[in-house]
Motif scaffolding. Structure first.
Motif, PDB file in Angstrom:
ATOM      1  N   ALA A  40       7.657  76.323  32.284  1.00 51.91           N
ATOM      2  CA  ALA A  40       8.979  75.682  32.286  1.00 51.91           C
ATOM      3  C   ALA A  40       8.872  74.232  32.755  1.00 51.91           C
ATOM      4  CB  ALA A  40       9.903  76.458  33.216  1.00 51.91           C
ATOM      5  N   PRO A  41       9.829  73.380  32.345  1.00 49.50           N
ATOM      6  CA  PRO A  41       9.717  71.947  32.655  1.00 49.50           C
ATOM      7  C   PRO A  41      10.224  71.587  34.056  1.00 49.50           C
ATOM      8  CG  PRO A  41      11.618  72.320  31.283  1.00 49.50           C
ATOM      9  CD  PRO A  41      10.984  73.671  31.497  1.00 49.50           C
ATOM     10  N   TYR A  42       9.828  72.343  35.057  1.00 46.99           N
ATOM     11  CA  TYR A  42      10.141  71.977  36.439  1.00 46.99           C
ATOM     12  C   TYR A  42       8.842  71.532  37.082  1.00 46.99           C
ATOM     13  CZ  TYR A  42      14.285  74.958  35.864  1.00 46.99           C
ATOM     14  OH  TYR A  42      15.449  75.524  35.429  1.00 46.99           O
ATOM     15  N   SER A  43       8.952  70.487  37.902  1.00 47.97           N
ATOM     16  CA  SER A  43       7.762  70.102  38.659  1.00 47.97           C
ATOM     17  C   SER A  43       7.944  70.601  40.092  1.00 47.97           C
ATOM     18  CB  SER A  43       7.633  68.585  38.601  1.00 47.97           C
ATOM     19  OG  SER A  43       6.628  68.181  39.474  1.00 47.97           O
ATOM     20  N   LEU A  44       6.896  71.220  40.626  1.00 46.30           N
ATOM     21  CA  LEU A  44       6.984  71.841  41.958  1.00 46.30           C
ATOM     22  C   LEU A  44       5.817  71.367  42.804  1.00 46.30           C
ATOM     23  CD1 LEU A  44       7.928  74.147  43.948  1.00 46.30           C
ATOM     24  CD2 LEU A  44       6.409  75.673  42.648  1.00 46.30           C
ATOM     25  N   SER A  45       6.084  71.145  44.079  1.00 44.40           N
ATOM     26  CA  SER A  45       4.990  70.867  45.003  1.00 44.40           C
ATOM     27  C   SER A  45       5.238  71.631  46.301  1.00 44.40           C
ATOM     28  CB  SER A  45       4.887  69.358  45.276  1.00 44.40           C
ATOM     29  OG  SER A  45       3.728  69.093  46.041  1.00 44.40           O
ATOM     30  N   LEU A  46       4.157  72.068  46.940  1.00 45.35           N
ATOM     31  CA  LEU A  46       4.258  72.905  48.149  1.00 45.35           C
ATOM     32  C   LEU A  46       3.312  72.401  49.223  1.00 45.35           C
ATOM     33  CD1 LEU A  46       4.072  76.410  46.434  1.00 45.35           C
ATOM     34  CD2 LEU A  46       6.092  75.410  47.514  1.00 45.35           C
ATOM     35  N   TYR A  90       5.435  76.211  59.255  1.00 44.69           N
ATOM     36  CA  TYR A  90       6.521  75.701  58.396  1.00 44.69           C
ATOM     37  C   TYR A  90       6.039  75.635  56.951  1.00 44.69           C
ATOM     38  CZ  TYR A  90       9.381  74.260  62.339  1.00 44.69           C
ATOM     39  OH  TYR A  90      10.164  74.255  63.456  1.00 44.69           O
ATOM     40  N   VAL A  91       7.012  75.675  56.048  1.00 45.09           N
ATOM     41  CA  VAL A  91       6.681  75.479  54.640  1.00 45.09           C
ATOM     42  C   VAL A  91       7.632  74.417  54.069  1.00 45.09           C
ATOM     43  CG1 VAL A  91       8.114  77.467  53.935  1.00 45.09           C
ATOM     44  CG2 VAL A  91       6.377  76.624  52.401  1.00 45.09           C
ATOM     45  N   LEU A  92       7.083  73.561  53.234  1.00 40.43           N
ATOM     46  CA  LEU A  92       7.863  72.519  52.556  1.00 40.43           C
ATOM     47  C   LEU A  92       7.718  72.741  51.059  1.00 40.43           C
ATOM     48  CD1 LEU A  92       9.412  69.750  52.661  1.00 40.43           C
ATOM     49  CD2 LEU A  92       7.165  68.644  52.597  1.00 40.43           C
ATOM     50  N   ALA A  93       8.852  72.789  50.358  1.00 41.56           N
ATOM     51  CA  ALA A  93       8.829  72.938  48.895  1.00 41.56           C
ATOM     52  C   ALA A  93       9.684  71.823  48.297  1.00 41.56           C
ATOM     53  CB  ALA A  93       9.387  74.301  48.486  1.00 41.56           C
ATOM     54  N   ALA A  94       9.238  71.267  47.190  1.00 48.98           N
ATOM     55  CA  ALA A  94      10.013  70.236  46.494  1.00 48.98           C
ATOM     56  C   ALA A  94       9.996  70.550  45.009  1.00 48.98           C
ATOM     57  CB  ALA A  94       9.411  68.857  46.745  1.00 48.98           C
ATOM     58  N   VAL A  95      11.170  70.413  44.380  1.00 49.98           N
ATOM     59  CA  VAL A  95      11.294  70.722  42.951  1.00 49.98           C
ATOM     60  C   VAL A  95      11.953  69.537  42.261  1.00 49.98           C
ATOM     61  CG1 VAL A  95      12.555  72.128  41.274  1.00 49.98           C
ATOM     62  CG2 VAL A  95      11.439  73.231  43.206  1.00 49.98           C
ATOM     63  N   ASN A  96      11.386  69.137  41.130  1.00 51.03           N
ATOM     64  CA  ASN A  96      11.998  68.097  40.315  1.00 51.03           C
ATOM     65  C   ASN A  96      12.367  68.710  38.976  1.00 51.03           C
ATOM     66  OD1 ASN A  96      12.843  65.819  39.087  1.00 51.03           O
ATOM     67  ND2 ASN A  96      10.907  64.713  39.243  1.00 51.03           N
TER      68      ASN A  96
END
Ligand SMILES: CC(C)(COP(=O)(O)OP(=O)(O)OC[C@H]1O[C@@H](n2cnc3c(N)ncnc32)[C@H](O)[C@@H]1OP(=O)(O)O)[C@@H](O)C(=O)NCCC(=O)NCCS
Length: 218
Positions: free
Chosen positions: A80-86, A92-98
């Motif tokens: 799928a056309p989502y960009s994800l970084s972890l 702690y956990v950090l997640a970012a979605v574009n």
């Protein structure tokens, strides 16, 4: 871009209830508890974020690692056309979605003192001078390090590319600000990146995207 910083949840439902079969087969392979917990928490946080944009149900979302290690999002079994970084650190956990699909990178670090040997090995000469003359040397070193890691995640190379080949330009330093933008350059190719950093208690979080001047997108 949307992001989520959270302590690793203590009450994540049983993985069999919300991981796909492909994800479960990855999860079962981890031998160390810490790694298994962090990996799972990353998927949990990412799916929470993704379900704000994806209306097809959490059970139709999958996050699988590409051969280079970068996380990729699949919906109904298709990429799928989502960009994800972890990123995970210190419980702690950090997640970012574009949602626009442009590659992003995020990183989470703890402020701590790094040795002179570390600074000499992993930072450019200019950055080393900046750190040595700073009143907030520990914070500055971690912000610069984290920014480099975020950029290396955008590039999808991780530490296969040396951190001192990534030059970071902070628009403000931790002596004067607790959050601000940065610009970055891959020495050699001249490829430009931009990002945003923030200090939150003992944690530093950074995000990066390809291209200059992405300030407004964070
Ligand atoms: C990317 C990298 C710098 C992150 O390391 P780190 O700072 O210790 O860990 P963080 O918690 O911040 O980030 C880990 C996440 O980065 C992501 N990641 C891994 N490789 C990545 C890559 N090539 N590009 C983008 N993101 C990547 C993953 O989502 C990983 O979490 P997950 O495996 O639970 O999904 C590191 O894993 C790396 O350099 N990888 C490439 C080199 C490699 O494969 N080394 C293997 C050991 S020598």
């Amino acid at each position: 871009m949307n992001w989520l910083l959270t302590p690793i949840p203590t009450a994540i439902p049983s993985p069999e209830e919300w991981l796909s079969e492909r994800e479960q087969s990855v999860w079962k392979q981890f031998r160390f508890e810490k790694r298994r917990t962090e990996w799972l928490a990353g998927r949990w946080a990412a799916k929470k974020l993704l379900s704000r944009a994806f209306e097809g149900g959490q059970n139709n979302l999958e996050i699988l690692a590409a051969p280079d290690g970068a996380p990729e999002v699949f919906t109904f079994g298709e990429k799928a056309p989502y960009s994800l970084s972890l990123s995970h650190r210190n419980g702690y956990v950090l997640a970012a979605v574009n949602q626009e699909g442009h590659p992003i990178g995020c990183d989470l670090e703890v402020i701590e003192t790094r040795s002179s040997a570390f600074i000499e090995e992993f930072f450019t000469t200019e950055e080393q001078q900046q750190i040595r003359s700073s009143k907030e040397a520990d914070k500055l070193a971690i912000v610069l390090w984290s920014a480099k890691e975020s950029v290396l995640k955008v590039m999808r190379t991780g530490l296969r590319v040396s951190t001192n080949h990534i030059r970071i330009f902070l628009e403000e330093t931790p002596e004067t600000a607790i959050q601000w933008s940065f610009e970055a350059e891959h020495i050699g190719t001249g490829q430009r990146f931009s990002g945003w950093w923030r200090i939150s208690g003992a944690l530093v979080i950074t995000f990066a995207m390809a291209g200059s001047g992405a300030k407004g997108k964070f």
